[in-house]
Design a protein around this motif. Structure first.
Motif, mmCIF file in Angstrom:
data_model
loop_
_atom_site.group_PDB
_atom_site.id
_atom_site.type_symbol
_atom_site.label_atom_id
_atom_site.label_comp_id
_atom_site.label_asym_id
_atom_site.label_seq_id
_atom_site.Cartn_x
_atom_site.Cartn_y
_atom_site.Cartn_z
ATOM 1 N N ILE A 66 19.016 0.336 -25.404
ATOM 2 C CA ILE A 66 19.345 -0.125 -26.040
ATOM 3 C C ILE A 66 19.777 -1.292 -25.459
ATOM 4 N N TYR A 71 14.644 -1.574 -23.790
ATOM 5 C CA TYR A 71 12.882 -0.780 -24.405
ATOM 6 C C TYR A 71 12.444 -2.643 -24.087
ATOM 7 N N HIS A 73 11.085 -4.998 -26.636
ATOM 8 C CA HIS A 73 11.183 -6.246 -27.572
ATOM 9 C C HIS A 73 9.550 -6.809 -27.712
ATOM 10 N N VAL A 76 8.607 -3.576 -30.283
ATOM 11 C CA VAL A 76 9.369 -4.004 -31.527
ATOM 12 C C VAL A 76 9.508 -4.934 -32.148
ATOM 13 N N GLU A 77 9.438 -5.909 -31.877
ATOM 14 C CA GLU A 77 9.480 -7.166 -32.952
ATOM 15 C C GLU A 77 8.382 -7.402 -34.145
ATOM 16 N N THR A 80 7.962 -2.852 -35.434
ATOM 17 C CA THR A 80 8.732 -1.864 -36.686
ATOM 18 C C THR A 80 9.706 -2.800 -37.662
ATOM 19 N N PHE A 83 15.449 -2.650 -36.546
ATOM 20 C CA PHE A 83 15.301 -2.433 -35.564
ATOM 21 C C PHE A 83 16.687 -3.142 -35.386
ATOM 22 N N TYR A 86 19.320 -0.458 -36.817
ATOM 23 C CA TYR A 86 18.894 0.964 -36.040
ATOM 24 C C TYR A 86 20.245 1.076 -34.779
ATOM 25 N N ALA A 149 8.221 5.179 -29.948
ATOM 26 C CA ALA A 149 9.118 3.365 -30.397
ATOM 27 C C ALA A 149 9.640 2.588 -30.223
ATOM 28 N N LEU A 150 10.762 3.033 -29.604
ATOM 29 C CA LEU A 150 11.246 1.674 -28.719
ATOM 30 C C LEU A 150 10.687 1.573 -27.226
ATOM 31 N N GLY A 152 7.468 1.318 -27.476
ATOM 32 C CA GLY A 152 5.422 1.445 -27.399
ATOM 33 C C GLY A 152 4.910 2.338 -26.773
#
Length: 172
Positions: A66, A71, A73, A76-77, A80, A83, A86, A149-150, A152
């Motif tokens: 991060i 990561y 983006h 995550v956007e 998830t 974020f 986190y 997950a960070l 993808g």
């Protein structure tokens, strides 16, 4: 490979020697476990984590990913929740702080996090035993499973899929 001795246990979960052959063909491997034997001895990066400190290591890897803006983006956007909370939480888990807890050198933590983040695709084999059989096992498992997950690294070739042969984009 996280806390997983695939050469000597859980051989019902795939041929561990296929992984060794894949390394010879170019598969990149980060092996996180205390002992450097079997697959760990052939890994690109061996991370000798202190038993019971896997969660701190995962949070420090997330910190690097991060903080260095490595990561995914878009993933995550769009896929998830939570974020920003986190990201704020992992700020305190610097590689230097994690080194004190895990006994893994801060530079090794950065190296592993960067390799994971820059791979373009990735999957994890995580032991259901060595990472969970501690008082902090649930939280460690959460921290470890947030790393894909960070990035993808989910549901496409070279990554974990929802079910073998089924992807999130398959309407059949």
């Amino acid at each position: 490979v996280w806390g997983y001795n695939s050469e000597n246990s859980a051989i019902n979960q795939g041929n561990p020697y296929a992984r060794l052959n894949a390394i010879e063909k170019g598969l990149k491997v980060i092996d996180i476990r205390p002992m450097q034997d079997g697959l760990a001895a052939k890994a690109d990066i061996w991370v000798p984590v202190r038993p019971g400190t896997d969660g701190a290591l995962a949070l420090a890897m997330a910190n690097v990913i991060i903080e260095e803006d490595l990561y995914n983006h878009d993933f995550v956007e769009n896929w998830t929740e939570g974020f920003s909370e986190y990201a704020e939480y992992v700020k305190e888990f610097t590689p230097e702080k994690a080194e004190e807890i895990t006994w893994v050198p801060a530079d090794k933590i950065r190296e592993a996090a960067r390799m994971w983040a820059e791979a373009g695709a990735g999957t994890m084999w995580v032991s259901p035993h060595s990472t969970t059989h501690h008082t902090n096992g649930v939280q460690s498992t959460r921290a470890i499973t947030l790393l894909p997950a960070l990035m993808g690294y989910w549901d496409y070739e070279g990554c974990r899929t929802v079910a073998p042969g089924v992807t999130g984009t398959d309407d059949s």
